[in-house]
Scaffold this motif. Structure first.
Motif, short mmCIF file in Angstrom:
data_model
loop_
_atom_site.label_atom_id
_atom_site.label_comp_id
_atom_site.label_asym_id
_atom_site.label_seq_id
_atom_site.Cartn_x
_atom_site.Cartn_y
_atom_site.Cartn_z
N ALA A 46 11.43 -1.95 -5.46
CA ALA A 46 11.12 -0.77 -4.54
C ALA A 46 10.36 0.42 -4.86
CB ALA A 46 12.36 -0.63 -3.62
N ASP A 47 10.68 0.83 -6.51
CA ASP A 47 10.23 1.84 -6.81
C ASP A 47 8.95 1.56 -7.91
OD1 ASP A 47 11.46 0.31 -8.87
OD2 ASP A 47 12.51 2.34 -9.73
N ALA A 48 8.20 0.34 -7.55
CA ALA A 48 7.20 -0.09 -8.31
C ALA A 48 6.23 0.68 -7.97
CB ALA A 48 6.95 -1.64 -8.34
N ARG A 49 5.11 0.67 -8.76
CA ARG A 49 3.61 1.31 -8.69
C ARG A 49 2.94 0.37 -7.66
NH1 ARG A 49 4.80 1.83 -14.27
NH2 ARG A 49 2.84 0.53 -14.74
N PHE A 50 2.74 0.39 -6.58
CA PHE A 50 2.33 -0.59 -5.61
C PHE A 50 0.85 -0.56 -5.97
CE2 PHE A 50 6.05 0.50 -2.53
CZ PHE A 50 6.84 -0.48 -3.12
N ARG A 51 0.17 0.67 -5.88
CA ARG A 51 -1.23 0.47 -5.94
C ARG A 51 -1.88 -0.21 -7.29
NH1 ARG A 51 -3.14 6.61 -5.71
NH2 ARG A 51 -1.00 7.08 -6.06
N GLU A 52 -1.15 0.04 -8.27
CA GLU A 52 -1.34 -0.71 -9.55
C GLU A 52 -1.10 -2.26 -9.47
OE1 GLU A 52 0.29 1.19 -13.23
OE2 GLU A 52 0.15 2.98 -11.88
N ILE A 53 0.01 -2.63 -8.91
CA ILE A 53 0.09 -3.92 -8.59
C ILE A 53 -1.07 -4.65 -7.75
CG2 ILE A 53 1.78 -5.68 -7.63
CD1 ILE A 53 4.04 -3.49 -8.46
N LYS A 54 -1.17 -4.17 -6.76
CA LYS A 54 -2.11 -4.38 -5.88
C LYS A 54 -3.69 -4.61 -6.40
CE LYS A 54 -0.53 -2.87 -1.27
NZ LYS A 54 -0.73 -2.23 -0.13
N TRP A 78 2.68 -1.75 2.18
CA TRP A 78 1.54 -1.58 3.06
C TRP A 78 0.54 -0.55 3.08
CZ3 TRP A 78 0.35 -6.20 3.31
CH2 TRP A 78 1.27 -7.46 3.82
N ASN A 79 1.67 0.60 3.02
CA ASN A 79 0.85 2.04 3.15
C ASN A 79 0.29 2.80 1.82
OD1 ASN A 79 1.08 2.39 5.97
ND2 ASN A 79 3.62 3.19 5.57
N ALA A 80 0.47 1.72 0.67
CA ALA A 80 0.08 2.28 -0.36
C ALA A 80 -1.44 2.13 -0.64
CB ALA A 80 0.54 1.45 -1.64
N GLU A 81 -2.03 3.30 -0.96
CA GLU A 81 -3.63 3.52 -0.80
C GLU A 81 -4.11 2.23 -1.63
OE1 GLU A 81 -5.87 7.08 -1.28
OE2 GLU A 81 -4.23 8.08 -0.57
N LEU A 82 -5.31 1.83 -0.94
CA LEU A 82 -6.07 0.77 -1.57
C LEU A 82 -7.46 1.26 -1.96
CD1 LEU A 82 -5.00 -2.01 1.02
CD2 LEU A 82 -3.88 -1.53 -1.16
N HIS A 89 -8.32 -8.85 0.54
CA HIS A 89 -7.08 -9.43 -0.04
C HIS A 89 -5.91 -8.73 0.32
CE1 HIS A 89 -9.95 -12.08 -1.96
NE2 HIS A 89 -10.47 -11.01 -2.34
N CYS A 90 -5.86 -7.36 0.34
CA CYS A 90 -4.50 -6.53 0.52
C CYS A 90 -4.81 -6.09 1.90
CB CYS A 90 -4.61 -5.50 -0.31
SG CYS A 90 -4.16 -6.03 -2.00
N ARG A 91 -4.27 -6.75 3.12
CA ARG A 91 -4.57 -6.35 4.31
C ARG A 91 -3.01 -6.53 4.90
NH1 ARG A 91 -9.63 -7.39 6.83
NH2 ARG A 91 -9.25 -9.35 5.73
N ARG A 92 -2.73 -5.74 5.78
CA ARG A 92 -1.43 -6.14 6.45
C ARG A 92 -1.78 -7.09 7.58
NH1 ARG A 92 2.33 -1.26 8.51
NH2 ARG A 92 4.09 -2.35 8.13
N PRO A 93 -0.60 -7.88 7.63
CA PRO A 93 -0.96 -9.33 8.65
C PRO A 93 -0.86 -8.38 10.13
CG PRO A 93 0.93 -9.30 7.41
CD PRO A 93 0.63 -8.09 6.88
N SER A 94 -1.31 -8.99 10.92
CA SER A 94 -1.18 -8.54 12.48
C SER A 94 0.17 -8.88 12.88
CB SER A 94 -2.30 -9.50 13.30
OG SER A 94 -1.79 -10.68 13.46
#
Length: 101
Positions: A46-54, A78-82, A89-94
């Protein structure tokens, strides 16, 4: 949760340990389905660096390392800036797609 499948002919080969190594410094734990089907499942803290992982995920797709999908994720993920390179590839599913998971 992220699921990834190494590209056997890609730079990292079919060995799932190479994919695990790319994410180890993020504190991601995971497992492999089998040697015959090296499908890797990663838990993202939960505290990971999401943008970097993406970015690592999308770089891996661009580099022919693996294919991936985002399974179960939180709003912060989902809200981490891309970056623009991340799409599609990184898109929130409908809603319809995510309600059936």
């Amino acid at each position: 949760m992220i699921r990834g499948l190494p590209v056997p002919s890609g730079p990292l080969g079919p060995d799932p340990s190479a994919a695990h190594a790319k994410f180890a410094h993020f504190g991601s734990g995971g497992e492999v389905f089998s040697a015959q089907l090296p499908l890797v499942a990663f838990d993202v803290p939960a505290d990971a660096r999401f943008r970097e992982i993406k970015q690592v995920l999308t770089d891996g797709v661009s580099g022919g390392w693996w294919h991936f999908e985002e399974g179960c994720a939180t709003d912060p993920w989902w809200n981490a800036e891309l970056s623009l390179e991340c799409f599609p590839h990184c898109r929130r599913p409908s809603r319809a797609a995510s309600s059936h998971q």
